[in-house]
Design a protein around this motif. Sequence first.
Motif, short mmCIF file in Angstrom:
data_model
loop_
_atom_site.label_atom_id
_atom_site.label_comp_id
_atom_site.label_asym_id
_atom_site.label_seq_id
_atom_site.Cartn_x
_atom_site.Cartn_y
_atom_site.Cartn_z
N MET A 88 -27.28 64.15 -45.22
CA MET A 88 -27.35 62.72 -46.08
C MET A 88 -26.22 62.53 -47.20
O MET A 88 -26.21 63.55 -48.18
N LYS A 89 -25.24 61.90 -46.95
CA LYS A 89 -24.10 61.58 -47.78
C LYS A 89 -24.61 60.30 -48.88
O LYS A 89 -24.87 59.14 -48.32
N PHE A 90 -24.09 60.41 -50.04
CA PHE A 90 -24.18 59.20 -51.10
C PHE A 90 -22.83 58.44 -50.49
O PHE A 90 -21.93 58.90 -50.95
N ARG A 91 -23.06 57.01 -50.45
CA ARG A 91 -21.91 56.16 -50.15
C ARG A 91 -21.98 54.95 -51.36
O ARG A 91 -22.91 54.28 -51.40
N PRO A 92 -21.16 55.36 -52.18
CA PRO A 92 -21.29 54.26 -53.46
C PRO A 92 -20.99 52.68 -53.15
O PRO A 92 -20.22 52.74 -52.07
N CYS A 93 -21.36 51.86 -54.03
CA CYS A 93 -21.03 50.55 -53.99
C CYS A 93 -20.50 49.75 -55.05
O CYS A 93 -20.33 50.18 -56.08
N ILE A 94 -19.54 48.70 -54.65
CA ILE A 94 -19.17 47.73 -55.56
C ILE A 94 -19.42 46.27 -55.08
O ILE A 94 -18.69 45.96 -54.05
N ASP A 95 -20.54 45.61 -55.57
CA ASP A 95 -20.90 44.37 -55.23
C ASP A 95 -20.21 43.23 -56.35
O ASP A 95 -20.70 43.36 -57.21
N ILE A 96 -19.64 42.23 -55.75
CA ILE A 96 -19.06 41.33 -56.47
C ILE A 96 -19.32 39.74 -56.10
O ILE A 96 -19.58 39.27 -55.01
N HIS A 97 -19.70 39.34 -56.97
CA HIS A 97 -20.33 37.94 -57.08
C HIS A 97 -19.80 37.16 -58.03
O HIS A 97 -19.84 37.51 -59.34
N ASN A 98 -19.25 35.98 -57.80
CA ASN A 98 -18.66 34.93 -58.79
C ASN A 98 -17.47 35.73 -59.78
O ASN A 98 -17.66 35.46 -61.03
N GLY A 99 -16.87 36.64 -59.27
CA GLY A 99 -15.87 37.30 -59.89
C GLY A 99 -16.12 38.26 -60.68
O GLY A 99 -15.46 38.86 -61.34
N LYS A 100 -17.49 38.69 -60.64
CA LYS A 100 -17.88 39.74 -61.48
C LYS A 100 -18.63 40.86 -60.67
O LYS A 100 -19.19 40.69 -59.64
N VAL A 101 -18.61 42.26 -60.92
CA VAL A 101 -19.45 43.39 -60.55
C VAL A 101 -20.91 43.15 -61.02
O VAL A 101 -21.31 43.03 -62.10
N LYS A 102 -21.65 42.94 -59.76
CA LYS A 102 -23.01 42.72 -60.13
C LYS A 102 -23.98 43.46 -59.02
O LYS A 102 -23.36 44.10 -58.43
N GLN A 103 -25.25 43.60 -59.60
CA GLN A 103 -26.14 44.02 -58.58
C GLN A 103 -27.30 42.82 -58.74
O GLN A 103 -27.74 42.47 -59.70
N ILE A 104 -27.74 42.44 -57.45
CA ILE A 104 -28.46 41.23 -57.31
C ILE A 104 -29.62 41.50 -56.40
O ILE A 104 -29.54 42.56 -55.81
N VAL A 105 -30.70 40.61 -56.60
CA VAL A 105 -31.66 40.72 -55.37
C VAL A 105 -31.32 40.13 -54.00
O VAL A 105 -30.83 38.93 -54.06
#
Length: 266
Positions: free
Chosen positions: A1-18
């Motif tokens: 199992m390999k870790f795949r990182p993320c960058i989620d972008i919403h309204n022009g900002k890096v976020k974590q959302i539900v």
Amino acid sequence: MKFRPCIDIHNGKVKQIVGGSLSDQNSKAVENFVSEQDAGFYAALYKKDHLTGGHIILLNPKGTDYYIEDCTQAKKALKEFPGGMQIGGGITEENAVSFLEDGASHVIVTSYVFKDGKINYDNLNKLVSTVGKEKLVLDLSCRKRNGEYYIVTDRWQKFTDVVVNQDTLDVLSEFCDEFLVHAVDVEGKASGIEKELVRLLGEWSKIPITYAGGVGSFYDLKLLKELGKDKLDVTIGSALDLFGGSIKYSEVVSGLGQDKQLPESE
């Protein structure tokens, strides 16, 4: 199992959302974390730690001002880590090549392929012809309904008629290099993985699959590795200390990135 990182972008900002809270109306979402850093910061960190194969997701609808802002952020990340990250969100035959030229290793596609509730093979074949099977990731993000997992589109708001099962995986694997699967009902909640979905995906191993959703502890990572028969890679978002969570990024990198023993703490 390999870790795949993320960058989620919403309204022009890096976020974590539900994940299940996304709404196109007024560009709303329930936010777990809004970063003061730009996307380039995170891409540079992932590059330093040799974490390839992660994904950038643009969470606003294509054709909106916010989508343009999302793309501006994404380009910062791709410039920092050329060839190191995949990108998804509003990808079509028309813009896929430009994202690859900007430095994405793959394009990730959902709504363009799963259209009007079904698999649009015309669009799928157009993408394969344009970018090649080896550059295409199909996002099979899904939600449970009537005992089965259905692919959802349009920022996870619309159900399709396509069920995630062995037959679907077999058919679609002929068109792409990898699958990305968000368990949308637990995405962003750090409340535990979607066990039934993980078992289903772990029974199949023809091409790489990255699972995302619900990881909130190292116990969840151990469970994912066990139930997925060590065949699935993993993305962790809200639960990481990088994004305000309690799981230490450095321990994930050392435990998964270098295939060491995961910590015992839950």
